[in-house]
Write a protein that holds these residues in place. Structure first.
Motif, PDB file in Angstrom:
ATOM      1  N   SER A   1       0.803  -1.232   0.000  1.00  0.00           N
ATOM      2  CA  SER A   1       0.000   0.000   0.000  1.00  0.00           C
ATOM      3  C   SER A   1       0.831   1.275   0.000  1.00  0.00           C
ATOM      4  O   SER A   1       0.371   2.315  -0.461  1.00  0.00           O
ATOM      5  CB  SER A   1      -0.916   0.026   1.226  1.00  0.00           C
ATOM      6  N   GLN A   2       2.046   1.185   0.538  1.00  0.00           N
ATOM      7  CA  GLN A   2       2.892   2.384   0.580  1.00  0.00           C
ATOM      8  C   GLN A   2       3.955   2.386  -0.515  1.00  0.00           C
ATOM      9  O   GLN A   2       4.896   3.172  -0.449  1.00  0.00           O
ATOM     10  CB  GLN A   2       3.537   2.518   1.968  1.00  0.00           C
TER      11      GLN A   2
ATOM     12  N   TYR B   1      -3.246  -4.805   5.093  1.00  0.00           N
ATOM     13  CA  TYR B   1      -4.568  -4.475   5.643  1.00  0.00           C
ATOM     14  C   TYR B   1      -4.559  -4.572   7.173  1.00  0.00           C
ATOM     15  O   TYR B   1      -4.074  -5.554   7.730  1.00  0.00           O
ATOM     16  CB  TYR B   1      -5.563  -5.458   5.042  1.00  0.00           C
TER      17      TYR B   1
ATOM     18  N   LYS C   1      -6.501   1.129   9.729  1.00  0.00           N
ATOM     19  CA  LYS C   1      -5.871   1.843   8.609  1.00  0.00           C
ATOM     20  C   LYS C   1      -6.910   1.895   7.487  1.00  0.00           C
ATOM     21  O   LYS C   1      -6.825   1.151   6.514  1.00  0.00           O
ATOM     22  CB  LYS C   1      -4.592   1.127   8.143  1.00  0.00           C
ATOM     23  N   PRO C   2      -7.894   2.793   7.648  1.00  0.00           N
ATOM     24  CA  PRO C   2      -9.074   2.729   6.765  1.00  0.00           C
ATOM     25  C   PRO C   2      -8.782   3.006   5.291  1.00  0.00           C
ATOM     26  O   PRO C   2      -9.589   2.635   4.441  1.00  0.00           O
ATOM     27  CB  PRO C   2     -10.028   3.789   7.350  1.00  0.00           C
ATOM     28  N   THR C   3      -7.663   3.622   4.968  1.00  0.00           N
ATOM     29  CA  THR C   3      -7.399   3.881   3.536  1.00  0.00           C
ATOM     30  C   THR C   3      -6.826   2.652   2.830  1.00  0.00           C
ATOM     31  O   THR C   3      -6.722   2.639   1.606  1.00  0.00           O
ATOM     32  CB  THR C   3      -6.401   5.040   3.350  1.00  0.00           C
ATOM     33  N   VAL C   4      -6.454   1.632   3.605  1.00  0.00           N
ATOM     34  CA  VAL C   4      -5.862   0.430   3.004  1.00  0.00           C
ATOM     35  C   VAL C   4      -6.953  -0.612   2.780  1.00  0.00           C
ATOM     36  O   VAL C   4      -7.578  -1.084   3.724  1.00  0.00           O
ATOM     37  CB  VAL C   4      -4.761  -0.147   3.916  1.00  0.00           C
ATOM     38  N   ARG C   5      -7.176  -0.980   1.512  1.00  0.00           N
ATOM     39  CA  ARG C   5      -8.211  -1.963   1.191  1.00  0.00           C
ATOM     40  C   ARG C   5      -7.607  -3.342   0.999  1.00  0.00           C
ATOM     41  O   ARG C   5      -6.581  -3.484   0.335  1.00  0.00           O
ATOM     42  CB  ARG C   5      -8.897  -1.572  -0.129  1.00  0.00           C
TER      43      ARG C   5
ATOM     44  N   THR D   1      -3.975   0.828  -1.483  1.00  0.00           N
ATOM     45  CA  THR D   1      -4.403   2.220  -1.480  1.00  0.00           C
ATOM     46  C   THR D   1      -4.471   2.683  -2.929  1.00  0.00           C
ATOM     47  O   THR D   1      -3.467   2.625  -3.641  1.00  0.00           O
ATOM     48  CB  THR D   1      -3.376   3.077  -0.700  1.00  0.00           C
ATOM     49  N   ASP D   2      -5.637   3.131  -3.360  1.00  0.00           N
ATOM     50  CA  ASP D   2      -5.821   3.538  -4.766  1.00  0.00           C
ATOM     51  C   ASP D   2      -5.370   2.444  -5.737  1.00  0.00           C
ATOM     52  O   ASP D   2      -4.721   2.719  -6.745  1.00  0.00           O
ATOM     53  CB  ASP D   2      -5.056   4.846  -5.064  1.00  0.00           C
TER      54      ASP D   2
END
Ligand code: AMP
Ligand code: MN
Ligand code: MN
Ligand code: MN
Length: 301
Positions: A237-238, A264, A269-273, A278-279
């Motif tokens: 994610s990063q 996840y 970490k709500p932005t990580v799906r 992320t995106d």
């Protein structure tokens, strides 16, 4: 393409989901193959596997181990990061371990023991700091919330209480190695993690190398490769596209495996799906899983 996520957490470490909730989230997101990789414990894996059988999600055994790359005079991080007495100037890294052998009774006792020592260490820092300043464990823990408590939180608690003006003063007066509230943080040398996990028929992958600082990253990764890791986490994610390309190229150069996962942590970490990061920056190719499983069956014999 199969949706694959090889890096996820439950509330056995610092995620928000129970093992069943994690698997349900994976199923909702279309994830077919999921590795559960809690920090320094495999406590959630068996329950996740049981839930996976119900929901049609294959659950692989994983673990994210807090390890340490040894320092040496030439490496850039040793000058700035004074390290605990137990380790001669190391850099903490996260290592993902994969393999069914990790679930054998007692297999990762050593990792879990070091985790308990780390938790204990924060209480020691808290006691020392409280005696000196009145600011202790509880204030720092409240600031940390669900994330792993570290000296950075003790520093923030000191600032909040008006004991120090800024983080630098907090470390210089109280928290740095050699200062009166300091206590050493145990972690396992990467070589030891590699020996342990290989002994269990598993594989070790350096997690999220893109989170390392630009000045230290290549040196830390080189030291981890030297210590015997099997692969690098490329999708995370990063990690942006540049990071993915850089670490894929590094892995190719050294003949290492590549892996990927969202990291996840549920609501923490709500932005990580799950399954997509992320995106949508985590999109693990089927070939990654095929290569990982081929190597696992080779080493497990
Ligand atoms: P711990 O894992 O508890 O040893 O704490 C490490 C945390 O403290 C990391 O967030 C570091 O960035 C931070 N830290 C360590 N030394 C310093 C320092 N001298 N100044 C500011 N932050 C530091
Ligand atoms: Mn975490
Ligand atoms: Mn990590
Ligand atoms: Mn993680």
């Amino acid at each position: 393409m199969t949706t694959i996520d090889l890096h996820t957490h439950t509330r056995a470490s610092d995620g928000s989901d129970t093992p069943a909730e994690l698997v349900e989230a994976a199923a909702r997101a279309g994830v077919k193959v999921l590795a559960v990789t809690d920090h320094d414990t495999v406590a959630a894996v068996a329950a996740a596997q049981a839930a996976g059988a119900e929901h049609g999600v294959r659950v692989l055994v994983g673990l994210e181990i807090t390890g340490e790359v040894a320092g040496s005079a030439g490496l850039p991080w040793t000058a700035s990061l004074r390290s605990p007495a137990r380790s001669a100037g190391g850099r903490v890294v996260h290592l993902l371990a994969y393999g069914a052998g990790l679930l054998a009774p007692g297999a990762v006792d050593r990792v879990e023991a070091v985790r308990r020592e780390r938790l204990e260490r924060n209480h020691r820092i808290g006691e020392r700091l409280e005696a000196l300043t009145g600011v202790g464990y509880d204030q720092a823990a409240a600031l940390a919330g669900r994330s792993a408590l570290s000296r950075a939180h003790f520093a923030r608690a000191l600032i909040q209480a008006g004991v120090v003006a800024d983080t630098a003063e907090a470390f210089d007066r109280y928290l740095s190695n050699g200062r009166p509230a300091y206590a050493p943080a145990p972690s396992l040398p990467v070589e030891e993690v590699v020996a342990l996990v290989h002994g269990l028929g598993g594989l070790v992958v350096l997690a999220h190398p893109g989170r390392l600082g630009a000045a230290e990253a290549d040196g830390v990764v080189a030291a981890a490769i030297e210590a015997g890791i099997d692969g690098l986490e490329v999708w995370h994610s990063q990690h942006d596209a540049d990071a993915r390309h850089h670490w894929q190229a590094t892995a190719d150069r050294h003949g290492l495996l590549v892996t990927g996962g969202s990291d996840y942590h549920g609501a923490h970490k709500p932005t990580v799906r799950i399954g997509s990061g992320t995106d949508d920056n985590v999109d693990v190719p089927d070939q990654v899983l095929a290569d990982l499983e081929e190597r696992l069956s080779a080493v497990a014999g």
